[in-house]
Design a protein around this motif. Sequence first.
Motif, PDB file in Angstrom:
ATOM      1  N   ALA A 182       0.808  -1.159   0.064  1.00 16.35           N
ATOM      2  CA  ALA A 182       0.245  -0.034  -0.031  1.00 16.35           C
ATOM      3  C   ALA A 182       0.741   1.397  -0.089  1.00 16.35           C
ATOM      4  CB  ALA A 182      -1.127  -0.024   1.346  1.00 16.35           C
ATOM      5  N   VAL A 183       2.168   1.141   0.807  1.00 17.26           N
ATOM      6  CA  VAL A 183       2.814   2.325   1.029  1.00 17.26           C
ATOM      7  C   VAL A 183       3.514   2.685  -0.586  1.00 17.26           C
ATOM      8  CG1 VAL A 183       5.157   2.983   1.513  1.00 17.26           C
ATOM      9  CG2 VAL A 183       3.824   2.029   3.113  1.00 17.26           C
ATOM     10  N   LEU A 184       3.969   1.556  -1.290  1.00 20.44           N
ATOM     11  CA  LEU A 184       4.494   1.832  -2.675  1.00 20.44           C
ATOM     12  C   LEU A 184       3.300   2.335  -3.685  1.00 20.44           C
ATOM     13  CD1 LEU A 184       6.772  -1.374  -3.067  1.00 20.44           C
ATOM     14  CD2 LEU A 184       7.212   1.188  -2.895  1.00 20.44           C
ATOM     15  N   LYS A 185       1.905   1.710  -3.592  1.00 22.19           N
ATOM     16  CA  LYS A 185       0.986   1.867  -4.208  1.00 22.19           C
ATOM     17  C   LYS A 185       0.568   3.375  -4.185  1.00 22.19           C
ATOM     18  CE  LYS A 185      -3.927   0.703  -5.671  1.00 22.19           C
ATOM     19  NZ  LYS A 185      -5.060  -0.127  -5.451  1.00 22.19           N
ATOM     20  N   LYS A 186       0.424   4.007  -2.994  1.00 23.33           N
ATOM     21  CA  LYS A 186       0.467   5.417  -2.568  1.00 23.33           C
ATOM     22  C   LYS A 186       1.380   6.089  -3.319  1.00 23.33           C
ATOM     23  CE  LYS A 186      -1.823   9.157  -0.619  1.00 23.33           C
ATOM     24  NZ  LYS A 186      -3.160   9.482  -1.237  1.00 23.33           N
ATOM     25  N   ALA A 187       2.672   5.953  -3.159  1.00 24.50           N
ATOM     26  CA  ALA A 187       3.879   6.700  -3.598  1.00 24.50           C
ATOM     27  C   ALA A 187       3.764   7.025  -4.987  1.00 24.50           C
ATOM     28  CB  ALA A 187       5.168   5.979  -3.207  1.00 24.50           C
ATOM     29  N   PHE A 188       3.096   5.945  -5.815  1.00 29.92           N
ATOM     30  CA  PHE A 188       3.362   6.013  -7.221  1.00 29.92           C
ATOM     31  C   PHE A 188       2.147   6.405  -7.977  1.00 29.92           C
ATOM     32  CE2 PHE A 188       7.155   3.870  -5.974  1.00 29.92           C
ATOM     33  CZ  PHE A 188       7.941   4.685  -6.817  1.00 29.92           C
ATOM     34  N   GLU A 189       1.208   6.866  -7.187  1.00 34.90           N
ATOM     35  CA  GLU A 189      -0.299   7.479  -7.698  1.00 34.90           C
ATOM     36  C   GLU A 189       0.061   8.490  -8.542  1.00 34.90           C
ATOM     37  OE1 GLU A 189      -3.016   7.944  -4.721  1.00 34.90           O
ATOM     38  OE2 GLU A 189      -3.546   5.987  -4.670  1.00 34.90           O
ATOM     39  N   LYS A 190      -0.602   8.502  -9.822  1.00 31.10           N
ATOM     40  CA  LYS A 190      -0.287   9.354 -10.738  1.00 31.10           C
ATOM     41  C   LYS A 190      -0.959  10.920 -10.255  1.00 31.10           C
ATOM     42  CE  LYS A 190      -1.644  10.975 -15.590  1.00 31.10           C
ATOM     43  NZ  LYS A 190      -2.490  10.666 -16.560  1.00 31.10           N
ATOM     44  N   LYS A 191       0.178  11.727 -10.434  1.00 34.52           N
ATOM     45  CA  LYS A 191      -0.061  13.071 -10.145  1.00 34.52           C
ATOM     46  C   LYS A 191      -0.249  13.939 -11.254  1.00 34.52           C
ATOM     47  CE  LYS A 191       1.142  12.193  -5.667  1.00 34.52           C
ATOM     48  NZ  LYS A 191       1.795  10.951  -5.934  1.00 34.52           N
ATOM     49  N   LEU A 346      12.153  13.034  -2.233  1.00 33.87           N
ATOM     50  CA  LEU A 346      11.170  13.035  -1.202  1.00 33.87           C
ATOM     51  C   LEU A 346      10.564  11.700  -1.208  1.00 33.87           C
ATOM     52  CD1 LEU A 346      10.026  16.736  -1.409  1.00 33.87           C
ATOM     53  CD2 LEU A 346      11.718  15.771   0.391  1.00 33.87           C
ATOM     54  N   ILE A 347      10.136  11.420  -2.191  1.00 37.74           N
ATOM     55  CA  ILE A 347       9.021   9.849  -2.454  1.00 37.74           C
ATOM     56  C   ILE A 347      10.098   8.917  -1.705  1.00 37.74           C
ATOM     57  CG2 ILE A 347       8.332   8.424  -4.026  1.00 37.74           C
ATOM     58  CD1 ILE A 347       7.394  10.816  -5.605  1.00 37.74           C
ATOM     59  N   VAL A 348      11.615   8.807  -2.222  1.00 35.56           N
ATOM     60  CA  VAL A 348      12.208   7.587  -1.668  1.00 35.56           C
ATOM     61  C   VAL A 348      12.139   7.740  -0.055  1.00 35.56           C
ATOM     62  CG1 VAL A 348      14.336   6.814  -1.525  1.00 35.56           C
ATOM     63  CG2 VAL A 348      13.587   7.455  -4.162  1.00 35.56           C
ATOM     64  N   GLN A 349      12.544   8.965   0.485  1.00 34.59           N
ATOM     65  CA  GLN A 349      12.919   9.074   1.827  1.00 34.59           C
ATOM     66  C   GLN A 349      11.322   8.821   2.629  1.00 34.59           C
ATOM     67  OE1 GLN A 349      13.878  13.386   1.867  1.00 34.59           O
ATOM     68  NE2 GLN A 349      16.144  12.949   1.777  1.00 34.59           N
ATOM     69  N   SER A 350      10.126   9.015   1.899  1.00 43.46           N
ATOM     70  CA  SER A 350       9.301   8.706   2.671  1.00 43.46           C
ATOM     71  C   SER A 350       8.713   7.201   2.508  1.00 43.46           C
ATOM     72  CB  SER A 350       7.950   9.388   1.719  1.00 43.46           C
ATOM     73  OG  SER A 350       6.551   8.986   2.314  1.00 43.46           O
ATOM     74  N   ILE A 351       8.947   6.510   1.589  1.00 40.97           N
ATOM     75  CA  ILE A 351       8.996   5.267   1.406  1.00 40.97           C
ATOM     76  C   ILE A 351       9.927   4.374   2.475  1.00 40.97           C
ATOM     77  CG2 ILE A 351       9.432   3.033   0.051  1.00 40.97           C
ATOM     78  CD1 ILE A 351       8.785   4.775  -2.442  1.00 40.97           C
ATOM     79  N   GLU A 352      11.118   4.940   2.454  1.00 46.86           N
ATOM     80  CA  GLU A 352      11.947   4.032   3.425  1.00 46.86           C
ATOM     81  C   GLU A 352      11.688   4.489   4.662  1.00 46.86           C
ATOM     82  OE1 GLU A 352      15.874   5.159   1.714  1.00 46.86           O
ATOM     83  OE2 GLU A 352      15.665   3.670   0.147  1.00 46.86           O
ATOM     84  N   SER A 353      11.149   5.625   5.281  1.00 48.03           N
ATOM     85  CA  SER A 353      10.835   5.844   6.319  1.00 48.03           C
ATOM     86  C   SER A 353       9.812   4.861   6.972  1.00 48.03           C
ATOM     87  CB  SER A 353      10.199   7.336   6.550  1.00 48.03           C
ATOM     88  OG  SER A 353       9.866   7.621   7.661  1.00 48.03           O
ATOM     89  N   LYS A 354       8.921   4.922   6.053  1.00 42.77           N
ATOM     90  CA  LYS A 354       7.760   3.623   6.387  1.00 42.77           C
ATOM     91  C   LYS A 354       8.095   2.529   6.558  1.00 42.77           C
ATOM     92  CE  LYS A 354       3.957   6.537   4.557  1.00 42.77           C
ATOM     93  NZ  LYS A 354       4.801   8.092   4.283  1.00 42.77           N
ATOM     94  N   PHE A 355       8.945   2.016   5.495  1.00 42.08           N
ATOM     95  CA  PHE A 355       9.604   0.757   5.432  1.00 42.08           C
ATOM     96  C   PHE A 355      10.538   0.318   6.437  1.00 42.08           C
ATOM     97  CE2 PHE A 355       9.416  -0.522   0.539  1.00 42.08           C
ATOM     98  CZ  PHE A 355       8.030  -0.676   0.706  1.00 42.08           C
ATOM     99  N   SER A 356      11.060   1.455   7.088  1.00 39.22           N
ATOM    100  CA  SER A 356      12.071   1.258   8.309  1.00 39.22           C
ATOM    101  C   SER A 356      11.355   0.781   9.507  1.00 39.22           C
ATOM    102  CB  SER A 356      12.531   2.525   8.643  1.00 39.22           C
ATOM    103  OG  SER A 356      13.447   2.329   9.846  1.00 39.22           O
ATOM    104  N   VAL A 357      10.057   1.161   9.781  1.00 36.31           N
ATOM    105  CA  VAL A 357       9.198   1.082  10.750  1.00 36.31           C
ATOM    106  C   VAL A 357       8.630  -0.587  10.591  1.00 36.31           C
ATOM    107  CG1 VAL A 357       6.793   1.382  11.863  1.00 36.31           C
ATOM    108  CG2 VAL A 357       8.163   3.449  11.181  1.00 36.31           C
TER     109      VAL A 357
END
Length: 396
Positions: A182-191, A346-357
């Motif tokens: 879900a984290v990845l899906k949200k990160a790559f939703e088309k803007k 910023l997207i990578v940082q957000s993903i990796e922050s959540k993945f770290s948890v």
Amino acid sequence: MTQQIQINKIEYPQVSELCDFRKGKKVNSTQTKTKDSVPYLLIDTLRGAEPEFFTEDKNYTEAIPDDILIVADGANSGLVGTGVSGAVGSTILRIRLKVKDLDKDYLSYFLKSKFEEFNKDMKGTGIPHLKPKNMLESKIRKPSLPEQTLIVQEIEKQFTRLDASIKSLKSVKQKLEVYRKAVLKKAFEKKDDWEGIYVRDMGKIITGKTPKTSIQEYYGDEFCFFKPGDLDKGYFVNDSVTKLSKKGLEVLKELPEKSIMVTCIGATIGKTGFNRVAGATNQQINSIIVNQNKFVPEFLYYLFVSENGQRNIIDNSSSTTLPILNKSRFENLNFFVTLLKEEQTLIVQSIESKFSVIDKIEQVVEESLKKSEKLRKSILKSAFEGKLVKIEEVEE
């Protein structure tokens, strides 16, 4: 709780004194069940699976629900199962009690407690085989039948609690995996400001190949030669089973570190790796040497392992028995992405922050699962040392 039973001298007989053993047989089998057929019992049946094969042969080793079955050949040697009936497979031993003062489940749990011992102490360099002599000579603590029954009841009570805990832990693992996706899906939703871009515009695309195996000088231990199985490490691919020499690497197209490696043929199509060391790949993998002036490599890796990335790969592969995404089709995959490197970062940082948890929680879950298996072994060990159930012995 202390249990009261009649005093009975503890015996330590060998397993061979208590049981008869018979090896299973290979029979003609089919997946079609008929009125004259019986289940053909294989290893999966011992794990609780429904029988998939049946036989009408008459000359077979019969198992009844009161028998104990133990795998005698292969990597699963020592695996124990009970409660099934049918024709015993050729890699399995049938154990049948020949005494009345031994609880079948008590013996079954004893054999399960010896799994690691039986599994490690095997003969044969090709297909390993259980050493029947060692199993037959194993001594078992044999108290009175009532005490055996109490011990079995206590084992099953504790195992029921343990299994419930393990089920909960596995449920947590599944939910974490769903959350990761879900984290990845949200990160790559088309803007709205994202643009469609072809894979060929992400960097240089290369398809690997395999150096001639007949030329030994091509192989050594200097450089990684990545194959689909090596990509299981995903984001941290830093090693390979097969290695190349400098000469071997020179005849291939070298991949610098932080390239995107995508399996493009077979059942694992779409499996993606991010190499942390330079090397080369075989012909099953198409790779992107990322144009780092335009793209953050980590951003592209996460794009390819996202639900959108995987679906794009599979949808564009050839719809044959063996799915293939050739270099031309791979280059022409199209994705909507941000072209701003700052936003990619910023997207990578957000993903990796959540993945770290997620990773930290998964680590706790894995450690708990390992402790659960150790506890299972400890329960069985205590049971057959006479420490699991407190017995207050009374005379008649």
